[in-house]
Motif scaffolding. Structure first.
Motif, PDB file in Angstrom:
ATOM      1  N   THR A  12      39.881  33.733  39.005  1.00  0.00           N
ATOM      2  CA  THR A  12      39.658  34.862  38.105  1.00  0.00           C
ATOM      3  C   THR A  12      39.921  34.422  36.674  1.00  0.00           C
ATOM      4  O   THR A  12      40.961  33.841  36.372  1.00  0.00           O
ATOM      5  CB  THR A  12      40.566  36.047  38.473  1.00  0.00           C
ATOM      6  N   SER A  14      39.168  36.713  33.905  1.00  0.00           N
ATOM      7  CA  SER A  14      39.677  37.893  33.197  1.00  0.00           C
ATOM      8  C   SER A  14      39.428  39.153  34.018  1.00  0.00           C
ATOM      9  O   SER A  14      38.568  39.180  34.889  1.00  0.00           O
ATOM     10  CB  SER A  14      39.009  38.030  31.827  1.00  0.00           C
ATOM     11  N   SER A  15      40.210  40.177  33.717  1.00  0.00           N
ATOM     12  CA  SER A  15      40.043  41.506  34.302  1.00  0.00           C
ATOM     13  C   SER A  15      40.205  42.518  33.188  1.00  0.00           C
ATOM     14  O   SER A  15      41.108  42.392  32.365  1.00  0.00           O
ATOM     15  CB  SER A  15      41.109  41.791  35.363  1.00  0.00           C
ATOM     16  N   GLU A  16      39.332  43.512  33.166  1.00  0.00           N
ATOM     17  CA  GLU A  16      39.468  44.587  32.185  1.00  0.00           C
ATOM     18  C   GLU A  16      39.101  45.901  32.853  1.00  0.00           C
ATOM     19  O   GLU A  16      38.225  45.949  33.723  1.00  0.00           O
ATOM     20  CB  GLU A  16      38.595  44.350  30.952  1.00  0.00           C
ATOM     21  N   TYR A  17      39.802  46.961  32.475  1.00  0.00           N
ATOM     22  CA  TYR A  17      39.530  48.272  33.043  1.00  0.00           C
ATOM     23  C   TYR A  17      38.426  48.961  32.253  1.00  0.00           C
ATOM     24  O   TYR A  17      38.495  49.051  31.027  1.00  0.00           O
ATOM     25  CB  TYR A  17      40.791  49.131  33.084  1.00  0.00           C
ATOM     26  N   ARG A  27      37.448  48.478  37.545  1.00  0.00           N
ATOM     27  CA  ARG A  27      37.848  47.238  36.888  1.00  0.00           C
ATOM     28  C   ARG A  27      36.674  46.259  36.904  1.00  0.00           C
ATOM     29  O   ARG A  27      35.974  46.137  37.899  1.00  0.00           O
ATOM     30  CB  ARG A  27      39.041  46.654  37.664  1.00  0.00           C
ATOM     31  N   LYS A  28      36.489  45.551  35.800  1.00  0.00           N
ATOM     32  CA  LYS A  28      35.466  44.502  35.712  1.00  0.00           C
ATOM     33  C   LYS A  28      36.180  43.163  35.702  1.00  0.00           C
ATOM     34  O   LYS A  28      36.989  42.888  34.817  1.00  0.00           O
ATOM     35  CB  LYS A  28      34.631  44.662  34.447  1.00  0.00           C
ATOM     36  N   ASP A  29      35.904  42.336  36.701  1.00  0.00           N
ATOM     37  CA  ASP A  29      36.489  40.998  36.797  1.00  0.00           C
ATOM     38  C   ASP A  29      35.420  39.965  36.493  1.00  0.00           C
ATOM     39  O   ASP A  29      34.255  40.128  36.857  1.00  0.00           O
ATOM     40  CB  ASP A  29      37.005  40.719  38.217  1.00  0.00           C
ATOM     41  N   TYR A  41      30.385  38.167  37.333  1.00  0.00           N
ATOM     42  CA  TYR A  41      31.052  39.427  37.026  1.00  0.00           C
ATOM     43  C   TYR A  41      31.002  40.329  38.257  1.00  0.00           C
ATOM     44  O   TYR A  41      30.001  40.360  38.970  1.00  0.00           O
ATOM     45  CB  TYR A  41      30.388  40.116  35.831  1.00  0.00           C
ATOM     46  N   TYR A  43      32.447  44.290  39.762  1.00  0.00           N
ATOM     47  CA  TYR A  43      33.095  45.570  39.508  1.00  0.00           C
ATOM     48  C   TYR A  43      33.886  45.986  40.742  1.00  0.00           C
ATOM     49  O   TYR A  43      33.369  45.975  41.851  1.00  0.00           O
ATOM     50  CB  TYR A  43      32.069  46.637  39.135  1.00  0.00           C
TER      51      TYR A  43
END
Length: 185
Positions: A12, A14-17, A27-29, A41, A43
């Motif tokens: 991984t 990055s992860s962002e909400y 969450r998008k990883d 990418y 979701y």
């Protein structure tokens, strides 16, 4: 060889909400596969674990709840179910959910029938299925403001006909029924 050794490992990045709500988060990883250089990418829907139960009365009636489900654009007959609240065990969660949705309880401990990933392709949560025997009504329903739930009873032996006639189409209810039927036989 372990079960997943043949699969490519991923790292991984990055992860962002995308959003967070009291019901769940999106969450998008971004990640890279070990043997490739491209970024992928994905979701991920984060939800709390869910509990559900086949609830049988002393005279072998199954309690079902009927409610409108907006994404399904229809009313659905289902076993009582809901999300596990913070700090609550699965057993405590199902006892609470059954009481809130139906007004029923039991003096017998819920029987664990299984624990399953809901949809590991997109979701993080599990559904934990119980069997509750000898349930009896102790109070009225205690519903949330946005809930409109009708309690219905059917002979347990009539469930397969309800499924075959497409009167029950919710998958968790179908799987819970067959788990309970298997346990009871």
């Amino acid at each position: 060889m372990r079960r997943n050794e043949h699969l490519a490992r991923r790292s991984t990045i990055s992860s962002e909400y995308i959003y967070k709500t009291s019901f769940g988060h999106l969450r998008k990883d971004s990640f890279e596969l070990q043997n490739k250089e491209e970024t992928i990418y994905y979701y991920v829907h984060e939800y709390p674990d869910w509990v559900n139960a086949v609830v049988l009365t002393k005279d072998k009636q199954i309690l079902l709840v009927e409610q409108y489900r907006h994404p399904g654009n229809d009313f659905f007959l289902e076993v009582p179910a809901g999300k596990v609240e913070q700090g609550e065990s699965y057993e405590e969660g199902i006892i609470r959910e059954v009481q809130e949705e139906t007004g029923y309880t039991s003096l017998k401990k819920p029987i664990l029938l299984g624990e399953f990933m809901v949809n590991p392709a997109t979701q993080t949560n599990k559904v934990i299925t119980f069997l509750i025997l000898d349930a009896f009504e102790t109070s009225s329903q205690n519903l949330d403001d946005n809930e409109d739930v009708k309690v219905k009873t059917f002979p347990f032996d009539a469930m397969e006909e309800l499924i075959e006639d497409k009167k029950i189409t919710q998958l968790f209810t179908v799987s819970a029924y067959f788990l309970a039927k298997n346990y009871l036989s």
